[in-house]
Design a protein around this motif. Structure first.
Motif, PDB file in Angstrom:
ATOM      1  N   ASN A 229       0.826  -1.205   0.000  1.00 43.98           N
ATOM      2  CA  ASN A 229       0.000   0.000   0.000  1.00 43.98           C
ATOM      3  C   ASN A 229       0.865   1.263   0.000  1.00 43.98           C
ATOM      4  O   ASN A 229       1.703   1.455   0.885  1.00 43.98           O
ATOM      5  CB  ASN A 229      -0.909   0.010   1.244  1.00 43.98           C
ATOM      6  N   GLY A 230       0.664   2.080  -1.033  1.00 46.12           N
ATOM      7  CA  GLY A 230       1.316   3.388  -1.112  1.00 46.12           C
ATOM      8  C   GLY A 230       2.828   3.333  -1.119  1.00 46.12           C
ATOM      9  O   GLY A 230       3.498   4.214  -0.572  1.00 46.12           O
ATOM     10  N   LEU A 231       3.386   2.333  -1.791  1.00 50.79           N
ATOM     11  CA  LEU A 231       4.831   2.109  -1.736  1.00 50.79           C
ATOM     12  C   LEU A 231       5.598   3.124  -2.584  1.00 50.79           C
ATOM     13  O   LEU A 231       5.246   3.371  -3.735  1.00 50.79           O
ATOM     14  CB  LEU A 231       5.131   0.696  -2.235  1.00 50.79           C
ATOM     15  N   GLU A 232       6.653   3.670  -2.010  1.00 57.22           N
ATOM     16  CA  GLU A 232       7.535   4.585  -2.736  1.00 57.22           C
ATOM     17  C   GLU A 232       8.984   4.251  -2.416  1.00 57.22           C
ATOM     18  O   GLU A 232       9.312   3.862  -1.295  1.00 57.22           O
ATOM     19  CB  GLU A 232       7.245   6.043  -2.354  1.00 57.22           C
ATOM     20  N   LYS A 233       9.839   4.396  -3.419  1.00 51.10           N
ATOM     21  CA  LYS A 233      11.264   4.167  -3.219  1.00 51.10           C
ATOM     22  C   LYS A 233      12.060   5.218  -3.969  1.00 51.10           C
ATOM     23  O   LYS A 233      11.873   5.430  -5.170  1.00 51.10           O
ATOM     24  CB  LYS A 233      11.669   2.771  -3.710  1.00 51.10           C
ATOM     25  N   THR A 234      12.945   5.882  -3.230  1.00 43.68           N
ATOM     26  CA  THR A 234      13.784   6.945  -3.797  1.00 43.68           C
ATOM     27  C   THR A 234      15.241   6.653  -3.468  1.00 43.68           C
ATOM     28  O   THR A 234      15.566   6.250  -2.353  1.00 43.68           O
ATOM     29  CB  THR A 234      13.383   8.323  -3.210  1.00 43.68           C
ATOM     30  N   TYR A 235      16.098   6.840  -4.453  1.00 45.98           N
ATOM     31  CA  TYR A 235      17.537   6.672  -4.244  1.00 45.98           C
ATOM     32  C   TYR A 235      18.224   8.028  -4.407  1.00 45.98           C
ATOM     33  O   TYR A 235      17.819   8.847  -5.233  1.00 45.98           O
ATOM     34  CB  TYR A 235      18.130   5.691  -5.256  1.00 45.98           C
ATOM     35  N   LYS A 236      19.270   8.251  -3.630  1.00 43.83           N
ATOM     36  CA  LYS A 236      20.062   9.478  -3.780  1.00 43.83           C
ATOM     37  C   LYS A 236      21.202   9.225  -4.741  1.00 43.83           C
ATOM     38  O   LYS A 236      21.884   8.217  -4.663  1.00 43.83           O
ATOM     39  CB  LYS A 236      20.595   9.926  -2.419  1.00 43.83           C
ATOM     40  N   SER A 237      21.365  10.142  -5.671  1.00 46.43           N
ATOM     41  CA  SER A 237      22.467  10.083  -6.623  1.00 46.43           C
ATOM     42  C   SER A 237      23.180  11.428  -6.574  1.00 46.43           C
ATOM     43  O   SER A 237      22.761  12.398  -7.218  1.00 46.43           O
ATOM     44  CB  SER A 237      21.935   9.801  -8.030  1.00 46.43           C
ATOM     45  N   GLY A 238      24.248  11.493  -5.782  1.00 42.30           N
ATOM     46  CA  GLY A 238      24.905  12.767  -5.554  1.00 42.30           C
ATOM     47  C   GLY A 238      23.983  13.696  -4.788  1.00 42.30           C
ATOM     48  O   GLY A 238      23.464  13.348  -3.726  1.00 42.30           O
ATOM     49  N   SER A 239      23.724  14.859  -5.357  1.00 37.26           N
ATOM     50  CA  SER A 239      22.834  15.817  -4.700  1.00 37.26           C
ATOM     51  C   SER A 239      21.388  15.647  -5.161  1.00 37.26           C
ATOM     52  O   SER A 239      20.489  16.333  -4.681  1.00 37.26           O
ATOM     53  CB  SER A 239      23.302  17.251  -4.992  1.00 37.26           C
ATOM     54  N   LYS A 240      21.171  14.733  -6.094  1.00 39.77           N
ATOM     55  CA  LYS A 240      19.831  14.548  -6.645  1.00 39.77           C
ATOM     56  C   LYS A 240      19.149  13.317  -6.048  1.00 39.77           C
ATOM     57  O   LYS A 240      19.803  12.405  -5.543  1.00 39.77           O
ATOM     58  CB  LYS A 240      19.908  14.399  -8.170  1.00 39.77           C
ATOM     59  N   GLU A 241      17.841  13.301  -6.147  1.00 39.44           N
ATOM     60  CA  GLU A 241      17.070  12.144  -5.729  1.00 39.44           C
ATOM     61  C   GLU A 241      16.344  11.541  -6.931  1.00 39.44           C
ATOM     62  O   GLU A 241      15.787  12.277  -7.744  1.00 39.44           O
ATOM     63  CB  GLU A 241      16.043  12.538  -4.657  1.00 39.44           C
ATOM     64  N   LEU A 242      16.396  10.225  -7.024  1.00 37.89           N
ATOM     65  CA  LEU A 242      15.741   9.526  -8.123  1.00 37.89           C
ATOM     66  C   LEU A 242      14.629   8.666  -7.537  1.00 37.89           C
ATOM     67  O   LEU A 242      14.881   7.731  -6.772  1.00 37.89           O
ATOM     68  CB  LEU A 242      16.755   8.648  -8.863  1.00 37.89           C
ATOM     69  N   THR A 243      13.393   8.974  -7.896  1.00 42.06           N
ATOM     70  CA  THR A 243      12.256   8.195  -7.416  1.00 42.06           C
ATOM     71  C   THR A 243      11.996   7.065  -8.403  1.00 42.06           C
ATOM     72  O   THR A 243      11.670   7.300  -9.565  1.00 42.06           O
ATOM     73  CB  THR A 243      11.000   9.074  -7.271  1.00 42.06           C
ATOM     74  N   VAL A 244      12.162   5.830  -7.910  1.00 36.36           N
ATOM     75  CA  VAL A 244      12.048   4.651  -8.764  1.00 36.36           C
ATOM     76  C   VAL A 244      10.627   4.100  -8.750  1.00 36.36           C
ATOM     77  O   VAL A 244      10.141   3.583  -9.753  1.00 36.36           O
ATOM     78  CB  VAL A 244      13.048   3.563  -8.306  1.00 36.36           C
ATOM     79  N   LEU A 245       9.945   4.197  -7.605  1.00 36.88           N
ATOM     80  CA  LEU A 245       8.564   3.737  -7.480  1.00 36.88           C
ATOM     81  C   LEU A 245       7.725   4.814  -6.815  1.00 36.88           C
ATOM     82  O   LEU A 245       8.166   5.446  -5.855  1.00 36.88           O
ATOM     83  CB  LEU A 245       8.486   2.458  -6.636  1.00 36.88           C
TER      84      LEU A 245
END
Length: 229
Positions: free
Chosen positions: A8-24
């Protein structure tokens, strides 16, 4: 029916340097006990990330995963590992067999982790079911790709899992060999009454499962029931 996996409501974000990448983003789904389910989408759509979160191999930034009645957010790493050992089976694209162990030993490992008394006998029985009775004392390097994946299928069922995750199980196999492995997977799954979740690019394979979740750009594109149900 009993829900074996609830997300339910799953989110996943990875940090890449100073940026954030939201994968889900905001992924919700539920899978019933004994169901066959596929997750499809192009490369980079978040399929493998979703599998990792569903199996407790990784933790989300937001949302919940309930696996076999356990809220993974409330479990520590050791507790999640114990849950996987007892309830979950895995099949990977690159087989992930231990190179220094024979086929028989590879299949025995999950049983020995559970201190099963009949580990070797159970492993032999499974290798016979996947057609490798005469290859059980061979090492992975002595087996073809198809044979290695059949060992991996036997290993995945060895601990009597409640749910089995297969990540691109035919990705490294030719079409004919892949079809044999998939038929074996479905046959064993039906015999065991396991819940099967397949990550795949193959839409024909996905159509053989009862439900399909399509991902694109980390979001749910469609969530459908197939004729296989």
């Amino acid at each position: 029916m009993t829900k074996i996996l609830k997300i339910n409501g799953l989110e996943k974000t990875y940090k890449s340097g100073s940026k954030e990448l939201t994968v889900l983003r905001d992924i919700s789904l539920d899978i019933e006990k004994g169901q066959t389910f596929s997750i499809v989408g192009p490369s980079g759509s978040g399929k493998t990330t979703l599998l990792g979160l569903a199996a407790g191999l990784d933790t989300p930034n937001a949302g919940t995963v309930e696996l076999c009645g356990h809220d993974l957010n409330t479990l520590n790493e050791d507790q999640r590992a114990q849950l996987r050992n007892e309830k979950v089976g895995f099949i990977f694209q690159d087989f992930q067999l231990l190179p220094t162990l024979t086929a028989l030993e590879n299949v025995s490992v999950p049983l020995e982790l559970q201190s099963a008394k009949n580990a070797v006998d159970r492993a032999k029985e499974l290798l016979e079911k996947v057609g490798l009775a005469d290859r059980m004392h061979h090492y992975p390097s002595q087996l073809s790709g198809g044979e290695q994946q059949r060992v991996a299928v036997a290993r995945a069922f060895s601990n009597g899992p409640s749910i089995l995750f297969a990540d691109e199980p035919t990705g490294n196999l030719d079409e004919e060999t892949g079809e044999k492995v998939i038929q074996l997977l479905f046959d064993l799954n039906e015999q065991a009454g396991t819940t099967l979740v397949i990550i795949t690019h193959d839409l024909d394979l996905a159509a053989r499962t009862q439900r399909i979740l399509r991902l694109k750009g980390g979001k749910v594109l469609t969530y459908e029931t197939t004729a296989a149900i």
